[in-house]
Scaffold this motif. Structure first.
Motif, PDB file in Angstrom:
ATOM      1  N   VAL A  51      51.180  59.976  27.118  1.00  0.00           N
ATOM      2  CA  VAL A  51      52.407  58.950  28.071  1.00  0.00           C
ATOM      3  C   VAL A  51      50.756  59.737  29.616  1.00  0.00           C
ATOM      4  N   GLU A  75      50.183  55.053  26.824  1.00  0.00           N
ATOM      5  CA  GLU A  75      51.075  54.458  27.531  1.00  0.00           C
ATOM      6  C   GLU A  75      51.287  54.819  29.159  1.00  0.00           C
ATOM      7  N   ASP A  77      52.566  55.460  32.289  1.00  0.00           N
ATOM      8  CA  ASP A  77      53.924  55.363  33.170  1.00  0.00           C
ATOM      9  C   ASP A  77      54.124  55.834  34.608  1.00  0.00           C
ATOM     10  N   ASP A  78      54.596  54.656  35.507  1.00  0.00           N
ATOM     11  CA  ASP A  78      54.565  54.662  37.105  1.00  0.00           C
ATOM     12  C   ASP A  78      55.768  55.404  37.127  1.00  0.00           C
ATOM     13  N   GLY A 131      62.430  57.689  33.975  1.00  0.00           N
ATOM     14  CA  GLY A 131      61.762  57.562  33.139  1.00  0.00           C
ATOM     15  C   GLY A 131      61.250  58.085  31.376  1.00  0.00           C
ATOM     16  N   LEU A 135      61.719  57.708  27.676  1.00  0.00           N
ATOM     17  CA  LEU A 135      60.736  57.393  26.983  1.00  0.00           C
ATOM     18  C   LEU A 135      61.054  57.749  25.630  1.00  0.00           C
TER      19      LEU A 135
END
Length: 205
Positions: A51, A75, A77-78, A131, A135
């Motif tokens: 990530v 992935e 992810d912002d 986030g 996760l």
């Protein structure tokens, strides 16, 4: 019950004059990215998920790793971007001389002294930890997260139950470039986290 290892890797030192680099998309030298990539591979971490923050200092490395280990699921992810420092983001410190008192106040107490047009420290903490919780919920395998020093500090504050507004998280806790922080989480009726290491350098490049 399952146990998952999360390895939080801070990106390498960026190309640029000393500044607050938050959302400014600065680069890490390509040779340095290659060296960090090889150092990660040499660790032989038992990961299956990869990530990354979308900022290039992280995502360039993630893509290099993904090219070498195509079986790792990547992935972007912002949620794991660095804090946005607003009008001062990416501006060399020597160009901010007239704003130095404002910067000093921010460093002394960032929660109470936000920078102009910047993300607040509370919003940053909430973005990152939301986030992080997502996760954890979605992860079935050991995971490498490539992100930023501030992001890792907020994850550690959440995991350890520390005050996210405490400026010592930034001034005392050292999370160096290309360093690895290891958090192991056992998932059962509730979550049982263990912080195994913080800011361990993986290369001196």
């Amino acid at each position: 019950m399952r146990t998952i290892n999360f390895y939080l890797l801070r990106h390498g030192k960026v190309n640029g004059e000393p500044a607050l680099y938050g959302h400014t998309d600065v680069l890490v030298d390509s040779d340095k990215q290659q060296a960090i990539c090889q150092a990660v591979l040499d660790l032989e971490l038992p990961i299956k998920n990869l990530v990354s923050s979308p900022l290039k200092r992280c995502s360039d490395l993630a893509r290099l790793l993904n090219q070498s280990r195509s079986q790792w699921q990547l992935e972007i992810d912002d949620a794991f971007k660095e804090m946005n420092f607003g009008r001062f983001d990416g501006i060399p410190f020597e160009s901010l001389n007239q704003h130095w008192p404002q910067l000093e106040q921010f460093w002394q107490c960032p929660a109470q002294n936000p920078l102009p047009e910047a993300e607040s420290l509370e919003d940053f903490y909430l973005r990152v930890t939301n986030g992080w919780q997502q996760l954890i919920r979605s992860s079935e395998h050991d995971t490498l997260l490539i992100c930023h020093g501030g992001t890792i500090r907020m994850i550690l504050a959440y995991t350890l139950g520390l005050d996210w507004a405490n400026a010592k998280l930034f001034s005392v806790m050292q999370i160096g470039n290309q360093s690895l922080t290891h958090i192991r989480i056992t998932v059962a009726e509730q979550l049982y986290p263990h912080v195994c290491s913080i800011g361990t350098p993986i290369t001196t490049c």
